[in-house]
Design a protein around this motif. Structure first.
Motif: not given
Length: 72
Positions: A48-53
């Motif tokens: 999973r990818f931390p969108w907004g990080s």
């Protein structure tokens, strides 16, 4: 990571948001295929990818190529 502003997304969603093929996203998470992998979270076999990080923003910034062909 500031959890209040980070949305965890899968490779399909990240590919849509970056307007690239999902296979490209998957290959860029593998440190054997790239020297600068996309920041990601691994939950067993799930990536999973931390969108907004901040980490993902910095990675995107490093991909920017200027008019003279030089990166940042």
């Amino acid at each position: 990571m500031n959890q209040a502003q980070v949305e965890v997304i899968d490779s399909t969603e990240l590919a849509k948001r970056l307007n690239v093929p999902e296979t490209w996203v998957r290959s860029r998470t593998n440190s054997k295929r790239t020297s600068d992998p996309i920041p990601h979270l691994r939950f067993g076999r799930y990536v999973r990818f931390p969108w907004g990080s901040e980490e993902l923003r910095k990675w995107v910034d490093r991909q920017l190529v200027s008019a003279n062909g030089q990166g940042h």
